[in-house]
Design an enzyme around this catalytic site. Structure first.
Site, short mmCIF file in Angstrom:
data_model
loop_
_atom_site.label_atom_id
_atom_site.label_comp_id
_atom_site.label_asym_id
_atom_site.label_seq_id
_atom_site.Cartn_x
_atom_site.Cartn_y
_atom_site.Cartn_z
N ARG A 177 -31.40 -53.40 -10.43
CA ARG A 177 -31.29 -54.60 -9.59
C ARG A 177 -31.81 -54.26 -8.19
O ARG A 177 -32.93 -54.59 -7.83
CB ARG A 177 -29.84 -55.09 -9.53
CG ARG A 177 -29.68 -56.56 -9.15
CD ARG A 177 -29.91 -56.88 -7.69
NE ARG A 177 -29.01 -56.10 -6.81
CZ ARG A 177 -29.11 -56.10 -5.49
NH1 ARG A 177 -30.06 -56.80 -4.88
NH2 ARG A 177 -28.30 -55.36 -4.76
N ASP A 178 -31.02 -53.56 -7.42
CA ASP A 178 -31.44 -53.27 -6.04
C ASP A 178 -32.75 -52.49 -6.03
O ASP A 178 -33.63 -52.71 -5.19
CB ASP A 178 -30.35 -52.49 -5.30
CG ASP A 178 -30.50 -52.59 -3.79
OD1 ASP A 178 -31.38 -53.32 -3.32
OD2 ASP A 178 -29.72 -51.94 -3.06
N HIS A 189 -22.13 -48.30 -0.80
CA HIS A 189 -23.52 -48.54 -1.18
C HIS A 189 -24.40 -47.99 -0.05
O HIS A 189 -24.57 -48.63 0.98
CB HIS A 189 -23.73 -50.05 -1.36
CG HIS A 189 -25.13 -50.45 -1.71
ND1 HIS A 189 -25.51 -50.72 -3.00
CD2 HIS A 189 -26.22 -50.65 -0.95
CE1 HIS A 189 -26.80 -51.06 -3.01
NE2 HIS A 189 -27.26 -51.03 -1.77
N HIS A 224 -27.90 -46.37 1.62
CA HIS A 224 -29.35 -46.22 1.56
C HIS A 224 -29.71 -44.94 2.30
O HIS A 224 -29.02 -44.52 3.23
CB HIS A 224 -30.05 -47.43 2.18
CG HIS A 224 -30.15 -48.60 1.25
ND1 HIS A 224 -31.34 -49.16 0.87
CD2 HIS A 224 -29.18 -49.30 0.61
CE1 HIS A 224 -31.12 -50.15 0.04
NE2 HIS A 224 -29.81 -50.28 -0.13
N CYS A 244 -36.82 -50.72 1.83
CA CYS A 244 -36.14 -51.43 2.90
C CYS A 244 -37.13 -52.45 3.45
O CYS A 244 -38.20 -52.07 3.93
CB CYS A 244 -35.74 -50.43 3.99
SG CYS A 244 -35.00 -51.21 5.43
N ASN A 270 -32.35 -46.75 -1.88
CA ASN A 270 -30.99 -46.33 -2.18
C ASN A 270 -30.91 -44.81 -2.29
O ASN A 270 -31.91 -44.15 -2.56
CB ASN A 270 -30.56 -46.92 -3.54
CG ASN A 270 -30.42 -48.42 -3.50
OD1 ASN A 270 -29.43 -48.96 -3.02
ND2 ASN A 270 -31.43 -49.13 -3.99
#
Lengths: 313, 313
Positions: free
Chosen positions: B22-23, B215, B217, B248, B257
């Site tokens: 997803r991300d 979460h 990054h 990003c 991530n």
């Protein structure tokens, strides 16, 4: 002892040492010419860098990349910064002591197997050579700092685990051999933050407030996590290289030393004042792009930029 | 409340959640087809991964990369793993609740400016929508976990510093709106380890042993240093993406991530058992090389390999 470690490494201050000009260039296919090395030193010093590893005293015909080590020492001195040179034996140390370099690093490995593979000496032989270098320094009447860099202090790519007690025993033996200072190197990026914290606490206790060097590689991604753990434990002298130059002979393509600019960012987020201007430091990378065409430059901050937080505005 | 967080996230166990599907795919130019996504889940589950973010419930014609979210949910269930899907509003949540997905993440930003720029809602409006989603979940009679992901919790690329008290206030308001769990996101990699440790300790205290998600990054290189600080502070649920997929939008070329395999390595060096087989996890990257031709894959461990230390032999 005429050597004042706290003059070079004041208590309460974080010292980040740029090792790109030595460790960073150890494996590159090309290297900067002397003018480029001088410009690198001048530009990074202008950003606030106060410590530079300048090269290694090796036969110039065999290792041409460090043939201009005396010029780099001169440039570092001209910038009012602290210069560190490697010397692998008495001959190198004699040459180094004939210059104005502020500090000489001699090396030994915490792993017996790696010491023999790397310099073809037993650890005992390396310690004898170290004692001889200390005698040379004493005979010179100079106050050049003598530092013993202990490779593979967090594990060895040849022999695996290295016991923490064995590392501390080598630390003791280096100090007994007459060096002023020691450094622990995670040469292949095997260490984790809990291990680094444990050894850092033992070093702080053993050295009783005197500085010692932590030389971290980011080979397996934990370089900055390990640096954070060491900062928490009281370590104040760190090696790093601009753009993370310096690979790993045992892992082709892997990242090298911890990235100077990312380490500065880490330390500043933790509330330590490094004295380094991050945007100006990052600008210095442009010089590497020219001087080291084709070499991979690492580092996250340079790609993303400093945050728009109060601290960096 | 019929939701048992400790069943999904057992106390005393580290939960690393793969968010690459997803991300990680949010910004890629290409994305895997359904068969490739299924193979990714199957292969990573075989390496021990127990949590997958599967996609986002968005209009399939507008966001085709997540059109097959139901197929990915089925594959995760077939592997006996825990699936998490994003839902940005009541419509998405209704669709998600019609599937067997185990957890739904709704999002809000700790920064008012970013919340309005990102979803064109005030924070109050986002909290109202969150309460409406919680009501939908209650009406469904299902025990699907509802998690509120709080973006920009460590600083905002639009508005700069975000006060820790403001983050904790949003945490309270999310829980009041009826979610079961919250997550703090360092969406742009602004956080440092001391800040992460402080907020992690406040979260542990506020949630009194219940799990919450971190979460991180790695945009500015501190992802793993921050993870180490959070592990020390007691956090046990972490998002990460294989090969660090997920860039990003505010920093082109920057890393995304934190890298799943590097995070697993970090946690294992710190003595935590992740249940994940590192060499097998690293092998899964080969699949990304095929499915995401041209995308940069990050991660240090994959280049260097696991160390020859007792722990990994």
């Amino acid at each position: 002892m005429s050597v004042d470690l706290n003059k070079a490494y004041p208590a309460g201050q974080i010292a980040i040492r740029e090792v790109g000009l030595r460790d960073g260039l150890q494996l590159t296919k090309v290297w900067p010419d002397t003018a480029q090395k001088r410009a690198w030193v001048a530009q990074e010093a202008a950003a606030g860098m106060r410590y530079f590893e300048v090269g290694s005293f090796l036969p110039a015909d065999k290792v041409p990349r460090f043939a201009d080590v005396r010029d780099v020492i001169d440039e570092v001195a001209a910038q009012g910064a602290h210069g560190v040179a490697l010397a692998l034996n008495q001959r190198g140390a004699t040459d180094a002591l004939a210059t104005g370099v502020d500090e000489i690093t001699v090396v030994i490995s915490a792993s017996a197997a790696h010491n023999e593979a790397n310099v073809r000496r037993t650890q005992d032989q390396s310690l004898s050579e170290m004692a001889a270098v200390a005698q040379l320094r004493a005979d010179s009447g100079k106050s050049t700092i003598l530092n013993a860099g202990i490779a593979m202090a967090f594990g060895c790519s040849l022999s695996g685990d290295v016991a923490e007690d064995d590392v501390m025993r080598i630390v003791d033996r280096c100090l007994e051999a007459g060096v002023d200072m020691v450094g622990l190197a995670d040469s292949v990026g095997y260490g984790g933050p809990k291990q680094v914290a444990r050894l850092a606490r033992r070093m702080e206790e053993r050295l009783n407030g005197d500085p010692w060097v932590l030389h971290l590689h980011d080979t397996r991604g934990l370089g900055l996590a390990n640096a954070a753990a060491a900062l928490d434990a009281g370590c104040r002298v760190f090696d790093a290289s601009l753009a993370g130059l310096g690979g790993c002979p045992f892992a082709p393509g892997a990242t090298g030393n911890v990235v100077t600019e990312d380490l500065v960012f880490l330390a500043e987020t933790m509330g330590f004042d490094t004295g380094i201007d991050l945007p100006r430091l990052i600008e210095t990378r442009a010089l590497l792009n020219q001087a080291l065409a084709g070499e991979a430059l690492h580092g996250a901050l340079a790609k993303a930029g400093t945050p728009n937080l109060q601290r960096w505005l």
